[in-house]
Design a protein around this motif. Structure first.
Motif, PDB file in Angstrom:
ATOM      1  N   ASN A  96       0.839  -1.199   0.000  1.00  0.00           N
ATOM      2  CA  ASN A  96       0.000   0.000   0.000  1.00  0.00           C
ATOM      3  C   ASN A  96       0.877   1.255   0.000  1.00  0.00           C
ATOM      4  O   ASN A  96       0.394   2.364   0.192  1.00  0.00           O
ATOM      5  CB  ASN A  96      -0.913   0.019   1.223  1.00  0.00           C
ATOM      6  CG  ASN A  96      -0.137  -0.035   2.539  1.00  0.00           C
ATOM      7  OD1 ASN A  96       0.920  -0.648   2.630  1.00  0.00           O
ATOM      8  ND2 ASN A  96      -0.672   0.600   3.575  1.00  0.00           N
TER       9      ASN A  96
ATOM     10  N   PRO B  83      -5.687  -0.458  -2.712  1.00  0.00           N
ATOM     11  CA  PRO B  83      -6.437   0.797  -2.801  1.00  0.00           C
ATOM     12  C   PRO B  83      -6.597   1.432  -1.425  1.00  0.00           C
ATOM     13  O   PRO B  83      -6.246   0.835  -0.408  1.00  0.00           O
ATOM     14  CB  PRO B  83      -7.794   0.330  -3.335  1.00  0.00           C
ATOM     15  CG  PRO B  83      -7.955  -1.023  -2.711  1.00  0.00           C
ATOM     16  CD  PRO B  83      -6.566  -1.630  -2.693  1.00  0.00           C
ATOM     17  N   GLY B  84      -7.137   2.631  -1.425  1.00  0.00           N
ATOM     18  CA  GLY B  84      -7.435   3.280  -0.155  1.00  0.00           C
ATOM     19  C   GLY B  84      -7.156   4.761  -0.192  1.00  0.00           C
ATOM     20  O   GLY B  84      -6.706   5.309  -1.191  1.00  0.00           O
TER      21      GLY B  84
ATOM     22  N   SER C 194      -6.879   2.967   4.850  1.00  0.00           N
ATOM     23  CA  SER C 194      -8.314   3.135   5.092  1.00  0.00           C
ATOM     24  C   SER C 194      -8.980   1.776   5.163  1.00  0.00           C
ATOM     25  O   SER C 194      -8.337   0.734   4.997  1.00  0.00           O
ATOM     26  CB  SER C 194      -8.953   3.996   3.994  1.00  0.00           C
ATOM     27  OG  SER C 194      -8.839   3.368   2.731  1.00  0.00           O
ATOM     28  N   GLU C 195     -10.291   1.769   5.383  1.00  0.00           N
ATOM     29  CA  GLU C 195     -11.044   0.524   5.491  1.00  0.00           C
ATOM     30  C   GLU C 195     -10.946  -0.301   4.215  1.00  0.00           C
ATOM     31  O   GLU C 195     -10.853  -1.536   4.260  1.00  0.00           O
ATOM     32  CB  GLU C 195     -12.510   0.831   5.809  1.00  0.00           C
ATOM     33  CG  GLU C 195     -13.385  -0.398   5.989  1.00  0.00           C
ATOM     34  CD  GLU C 195     -12.948  -1.273   7.163  1.00  0.00           C
ATOM     35  OE1 GLU C 195     -13.135  -2.496   7.067  1.00  0.00           O
ATOM     36  OE2 GLU C 195     -12.410  -0.729   8.144  1.00  0.00           O
ATOM     37  N   SER C 196     -10.941   0.366   3.068  1.00  0.00           N
ATOM     38  CA  SER C 196     -10.838  -0.373   1.803  1.00  0.00           C
ATOM     39  C   SER C 196      -9.483  -1.048   1.662  1.00  0.00           C
ATOM     40  O   SER C 196      -9.366  -2.102   1.027  1.00  0.00           O
ATOM     41  CB  SER C 196     -11.095   0.563   0.613  1.00  0.00           C
ATOM     42  OG  SER C 196     -10.172   1.633   0.599  1.00  0.00           O
ATOM     43  N   THR C 197      -8.447  -0.460   2.269  1.00  0.00           N
ATOM     44  CA  THR C 197      -7.119  -1.089   2.264  1.00  0.00           C
ATOM     45  C   THR C 197      -7.155  -2.387   3.068  1.00  0.00           C
ATOM     46  O   THR C 197      -6.633  -3.420   2.632  1.00  0.00           O
ATOM     47  CB  THR C 197      -6.067  -0.139   2.863  1.00  0.00           C
ATOM     48  OG1 THR C 197      -6.222   1.173   2.327  1.00  0.00           O
ATOM     49  CG2 THR C 197      -4.656  -0.640   2.568  1.00  0.00           C
TER      50      THR C 197
ATOM     51  N   GLN D 152      -9.810  -4.248   3.767  1.00  0.00           N
ATOM     52  CA  GLN D 152     -10.655  -5.225   3.066  1.00  0.00           C
ATOM     53  C   GLN D 152      -9.903  -5.878   1.910  1.00  0.00           C
ATOM     54  O   GLN D 152     -10.065  -7.072   1.638  1.00  0.00           O
ATOM     55  CB  GLN D 152     -11.933  -4.545   2.576  1.00  0.00           C
ATOM     56  CG  GLN D 152     -12.859  -4.113   3.704  1.00  0.00           C
ATOM     57  CD  GLN D 152     -14.031  -3.293   3.208  1.00  0.00           C
ATOM     58  OE1 GLN D 152     -14.115  -2.941   2.031  1.00  0.00           O
ATOM     59  NE2 GLN D 152     -14.955  -2.980   4.107  1.00  0.00           N
ATOM     60  N   PHE D 153      -9.087  -5.089   1.226  1.00  0.00           N
ATOM     61  CA  PHE D 153      -8.299  -5.607   0.108  1.00  0.00           C
ATOM     62  C   PHE D 153      -7.381  -6.746   0.572  1.00  0.00           C
ATOM     63  O   PHE D 153      -7.343  -7.820  -0.028  1.00  0.00           O
ATOM     64  CB  PHE D 153      -7.486  -4.472  -0.507  1.00  0.00           C
ATOM     65  CG  PHE D 153      -6.498  -4.904  -1.552  1.00  0.00           C
ATOM     66  CD1 PHE D 153      -6.896  -5.121  -2.861  1.00  0.00           C
ATOM     67  CD2 PHE D 153      -5.160  -5.106  -1.230  1.00  0.00           C
ATOM     68  CE1 PHE D 153      -5.983  -5.530  -3.832  1.00  0.00           C
ATOM     69  CE2 PHE D 153      -4.241  -5.513  -2.187  1.00  0.00           C
ATOM     70  CZ  PHE D 153      -4.663  -5.722  -3.491  1.00  0.00           C
TER      71      PHE D 153
END
Length: 247
Positions: free
Chosen positions: A121, A141-142, A153-156, A158-159
């Motif tokens: 990341n 992502p994030g 971030s949360e999307s990081t 989850q990835f």
């Protein structure tokens, strides 16, 4: 001397002396008072110092983190020593995670020519990709964090929960044998925890200056890592079966 190096040296002086004076720094670096004031403004904006009349004092807080530019100037030779040793642990075919951090950047410079898969990341890494890069690089992502120059971030999180990675190389700012490993940022700590959950072998990289330090956001205990790679300047009285000095 460029601006980044000067600000790094001023921050190191602040950490040692707890206070600095504008007039004294201007003489040391042969620059104007205004230039030094801008340097101190930068440190204050990062939460590392508080300006006072004619100078600045150090902010000693477990929640403050220096900018990437300042961290890049710290313990450079020690970080390279750690990165060289860590590179020997990576073979063609491995999937690895590279954390956001200056030691991880040094490691990337030494392994991007290998036929491996790199999850990260850390967007700063992309600046060092060249035509000799053979590694497959998968960027998480994030939301971009300018201090760490990484997606956090949360999307990081989850990835990374969708993958299983052979070896994770984690950077930290604080390492204490009793408290564990830690950093100032909670968002960064949560991403690192997700990585540890998704990785087989967990490797922490921390130069000797990180030991005996605690920050607000704990990542894990010492025993949660398979290996902690440090440099040869670490005090011999600091012992743990997982600590390995690079050589």
């Amino acid at each position: 001397m460029n601006t980044t190096q000067r600000r790094y040296e001023i921050y190191e002086k602040l950490k040692k002396d707890k206070t600095v004076q504008v007039s004294e720094l201007a003489k040391v670096y042969s620059v104007s008072l205004m230039t030094i004031r801008r340097d101190l403004d930068s440190l204050e904006n990062q939460g590392l110092a508080t300006k006072s009349y004619g100078g600045a004092t150090l902010n000693e807080s477990s929640s403050n983190e220096p900018s990437f530019e300042i961290k890049e100037g710290m313990s450079q030779s020690d970080k390279k020593e750690i990165a060289i040793y860590a590179s020997t642990l990576i073979q063609d075919g491995d999937s690895i995670y590279l954390d956001c951090g200056t030691t991880c950047l040094e490691l990337f410079k030494r392994i991007h020519h290998k036929k491996i898969t790199i999850f990260t990341n850390f967007w700063k890494i992309l600046q060092y990709v060249d035509r000799n890069t053979k590694a497959k690089i998968i960027m998480a992502p994030g939301v971009y964090n300018p201090v760490t120059q990484a997606a956090l971030s949360e999307s990081t999180i989850q990835f990374f929960q969708n993958y299983y990675i052979d070896k994770a190389f984690i950077s930290v700012l604080g390492l204490d044998l009793d408290y564990g490993v830690s950093i100032p940022s909670m968002s960064d700590a949560l991403v690192k925890k997700a990585i540890l959950d998704s990785s087989n072998k967990k490797i922490c990289m921390a130069d000797h200056t990180k030991f005996h330090k605690k920050y607000m956001s704990k990542i894990a205990n010492i025993d949660n890592f398979d290996m902690i790679i440090t440099d040869n300047k670490l005090d011999d009285t600091i012992k743990h079966e997982n600590i390995i000095k690079a050589h």
